[in-house]
Every structure is written in structure tokens, then in C-alpha cells.
Design an enzyme around this catalytic site. Structure first.
Site, PDB file in Angstrom:
ATOM      1  N   LYS A 145     -11.512  36.869   1.481  1.00 57.34           N
ATOM      2  CA  LYS A 145     -12.279  37.683   0.540  1.00 57.34           C
ATOM      3  C   LYS A 145     -13.076  36.770  -0.392  1.00 57.34           C
ATOM      4  O   LYS A 145     -12.793  35.577  -0.546  1.00 57.34           O
ATOM      5  CB  LYS A 145     -11.366  38.594  -0.286  1.00 57.34           C
ATOM      6  CG  LYS A 145     -10.341  37.861  -1.182  1.00 57.34           C
ATOM      7  CD  LYS A 145     -10.894  37.426  -2.527  1.00 57.34           C
ATOM      8  CE  LYS A 145      -9.891  36.603  -3.324  1.00 57.34           C
ATOM      9  NZ  LYS A 145     -10.492  35.992  -4.546  1.00 57.34           N
ATOM     10  N   GLY A 180      -6.474  33.559   1.336  1.00 54.23           N
ATOM     11  CA  GLY A 180      -5.824  33.510   2.642  1.00 54.23           C
ATOM     12  C   GLY A 180      -4.338  33.800   2.613  1.00 54.23           C
ATOM     13  O   GLY A 180      -3.832  34.599   3.408  1.00 54.23           O
ATOM     14  N   ASP A 220      -4.566  40.105  -5.289  1.00 53.86           N
ATOM     15  CA  ASP A 220      -5.246  39.954  -4.003  1.00 53.86           C
ATOM     16  C   ASP A 220      -4.477  40.637  -2.879  1.00 53.86           C
ATOM     17  O   ASP A 220      -5.075  41.201  -1.957  1.00 53.86           O
ATOM     18  CB  ASP A 220      -5.438  38.480  -3.668  1.00 53.86           C
ATOM     19  CG  ASP A 220      -6.461  37.798  -4.564  1.00 53.86           C
ATOM     20  OD1 ASP A 220      -7.007  38.467  -5.457  1.00 53.86           O
ATOM     21  OD2 ASP A 220      -6.696  36.587  -4.383  1.00 53.86           O
TER      22      ASP A 220
END
Length: 353
Positions: free
Chosen positions: A42, A163, A198
Site C-alpha cells: 500500500k 508488507g 495497516d
């Protein structure tokens, strides 16, 4: 040890790793019931960090967007014996960790790093294990199980690309399927939020605006498919250090920019902004060099640091242009990849069997 001997040993290790990867298959190593998952990266189109709260967290408003760049994961669960779990715990294996509500969960992680960083993360420190452990506790899982995980890394660590968080979200999606609950079950979502903003985003994917401390979903935006290049120097930036530096001299996002971003219904209309970037650049001045180089290629308004760094992205018109920029950035000595914005989320890849 001489340099030549050291290089020979490193080459031997790399060749062995390559041979192992060439022989690996989900059917052979995880069994026919394994799940394959996509775990996207992202970027933050907007990152507006606010004041620190009494609990140490910061108010934050962010617009995150998933990328086509992704890791691939395989996950499978099978019954485990108490002896097997105890043996793994006693051996203190770096590729395995024991958790669950009654030390009844053995998670074995095979990490194949394809980013050139030679990433090594002990299983107990991997957010994937923490996700499995937390979900097993939240669901009150009593069965003794072995969960085998294979992570093929394409997303570099310490890049601000999420990640590890994406991998954790993919693990939650996989275990929800294997353990018979919905991926949008309140307990799964609560675990994701407890692991970080996230992680919660990657359950949603696409493009979304989040508030609170950056973990509360406020709304979804229409995703973009625009091409981009990612550029990252070898060094990383500590997120904690970046926030400490930010607190020393906080600079808010301009109200007009924030209002425009929060009013945008489409990702393509979000003005790029990141008020954590000056703090990150102060910690790693090479980031300013990367930003300036990319700005010379595409214009400053299309370039932004990814979170607290150390990757920077530049929006371009075509994938061919992104590929050309990636080649040029590599010649500067930086890691670089062409990719694009995407509607992806952490998800199971349908089986073709």
C-alpha cells in the site's frame, strides 16, 4: 575468515536457497488443502499526523491505497500432537513459534525473500505469527494445530509499504477460512485493529480513508489504476524515531489540502500530502535526494514518501514510463519497481483445481 571465503559461503547459501525455492510447491510442502493468498502493498496518498494523545498514539487521518505489487502466501493447518509442539518450543527453532490460548498452536514460517534484502525474521517476531496467536485466543481455539506458512516476499521491508501488515491480514483471512469464521467477523476485525492500522486496512483493501489513530475506517473511495514507480534506498527509517522527530517540530497538513483530500470521492482526485516526510528526511537525508530526483522526472506534485519511509513513489501516465523510471533509478543504486494503484485486498486466490 578471509573476504573470499566469506563470499564463497554467502554464494553457497544463496545457491541452496535458490535450489530450495525451485523445488518448492504448495502441494508437496503444505498438502492439497493449502490456501494461496495475495498480500498487496500500500501507499498513503494522504498522511496527516496530528497531535500526540495521552496514550502516546497520534491522531491521524490517512487515505491508503493498495498496490498491484504483492507478496504471495500459502497457509495450511493440520492436527498437531502435544509432543510436536513441546519439541518445537524446546528447540527454539527460528522458523517456528508456539502460541494459542493454551500453547496449543505451532506456527511454522518459511520466508522466501525475493526483494534482494535477504530478510530474516524469527517466527516469534513475525506479525504473521502474532496474528495467528491473537486470533486463536480471540476464538478460544482448543485444538492443537500446526499451521504451516510460506511467504514469498516481493514487498521490501522498512519501505512504508505495509508488507508485514498485509501478510498479517492475509494470515487472518486464511485462518478465518480454515477455522470456519467469516473474514469480516467482529473478532477477526478486532484482532486486525489490535495489530495495527495497516492490518485493518488490508482486510478492506482498495482505497479507504481512515481516522482516529489511522485505524478507524471512515469511508471507501473509488480506487485508481494509475501506474507508479517505487524507489527505495538501502537504508530504512525507524517509524518510532520519525514520530519522535515529528513531535519536536510538528507541521500540520495545510487545511485546504486536507479538506480537498477528505472531499474527494475518487482516489485520482486526492492531493498528495505527508507531513511525516520532513521528519523522515531529517533522519535519512538520502530520502530528500530520491524525492528531488523523482521530482525532476515527473514533477514534485506527483511524488510522495510512503508513510515514514523509506520508499518514495512517483505517479506516471503509463506502466512503460514507470518501467523506464525504475531502470533509471536502479542505475542510481536504489531499489526500484514499476507497479500501479490497485483495488486489491488481502484475499484467498481461487483454486484452479
Amino acid at each position: 575468515m578471509t573476504d573470499n571465503v566469506q563470499r564463497n559461503r554467502e554464494a553457497e547459501v544463496n545457491l541452496l536457497a535458490a535450489a530450495r525455492d525451485a523445488q518448492w510447491s504448495p502441494t508437496t510442502f503444505l498438502g492439497p488443502g493449502s490456501l494461496k493468498l495475495v498480500s498487496p502493498a500500500k501507499v498513503n496518498l494522504l498522511l496527516a499526523i496530528g497531535a500526540a494523545r495521552a496514550d502516546g498514539y497520534h491522531e491521524a487521518r490517512t487515505i491508503m491505497h493498495a498496490l498491484a505489487l504483492h507478496d504471495t502466501m500459502y497457509v495450511a493447518a493440520s492436527p498437531a500432537t502435544a509432543d510436536e509442539i513441546a519439541a518445537a518450543a524446546t528447540a527454539a527453532r527460528p522458523d517456528a513459534a508456539v502460541g494459542g490460548p493454551a500453547d496449543n498452536l505451532l506456527v511454522c514460517i518459511d520466508l522466501s525473500d525475493r526483494t534482494g534484502q535477504d530478510l530474516v525474521v524469527p517466527a516469534a517476531d513475525n506479525l504473521v505469527f502474532k496474528a495467528a496467536d491473537a486470533l486463536a485466543r480471540a476464538l478460544g481455539r482448543e485444538e492443537a494445530q500446526r499451521v504451516a506458512v510460506r511467504i514469498e516476499k516481493q514487498i521490501p521491508a522498512q519501505g512504508g509499504l505495509g508488507g508485514g501488515s498485509s501478510n498479517a491480514a492475509a494470515m487472518l483471512v486464511a485462518l478465518a477460512q480454515l477455522w470456519g469464521v467469516s473474514a469480516d467477523d467482529d473478532r477477526v476485525v478486532a484482532v486486525a485493529r489490535s495489530l495495527g492500522a495497516d492490518v485493518a486496512f488490508f482486510l478492506q483493501g482498495g482505497c479507504a480513508q481512515l481516522g482516529g489513530t489511522g485505524d478507524a475506517l471512515e469511508r471507501a473511495l473509488v480506487p485508481s489504476r494509475q501506474a507508479m514507480v517505487l524507489v527505495k534506498p538501502a537504508a530504512g527509517v525507524s517509524t518510532a524515531e520519525a514520530y519522535r522527530r515529528f513531535d519536536e517540530q510538528p507541521t500540520p497538513v495545510q487545511p485546504a489540502v486536507l479538506d480537498a483530500a477528505c472531499a474527494a470521492a475518487d482516489a485520482a482526485d486526492v492531493p498528495l500530502a505527508n507531513n511525516l516526510a520532513p521528519a523522515a528526511e531529517a533522519l535519512l537525508p538520502e530520502l530528500a535526494q530520491v524525492r528531488a530526483w523523482l521530482a525532476d522526472q515527473v514533477g514534485a506534485e506527483k511524488v510522495l514518501l510512503c508513510g515514514s519511509g523509506s520508499a518514495t513513489f512517483a505517479l506516471v501516465d503509463t506502466f512503460e514510463a514507470a518501467s523506464a523510471l525504475a531502470v533509471a533509478a536502479s542505475k542510481q543504486g536504489w531499489w526500484a519497481r514499476p507497479t500501479s494503484l490497485s483495488g486489491l485486498r488481502a484475499a484467498i486466490v481461487p483454486s484452479r483445481r
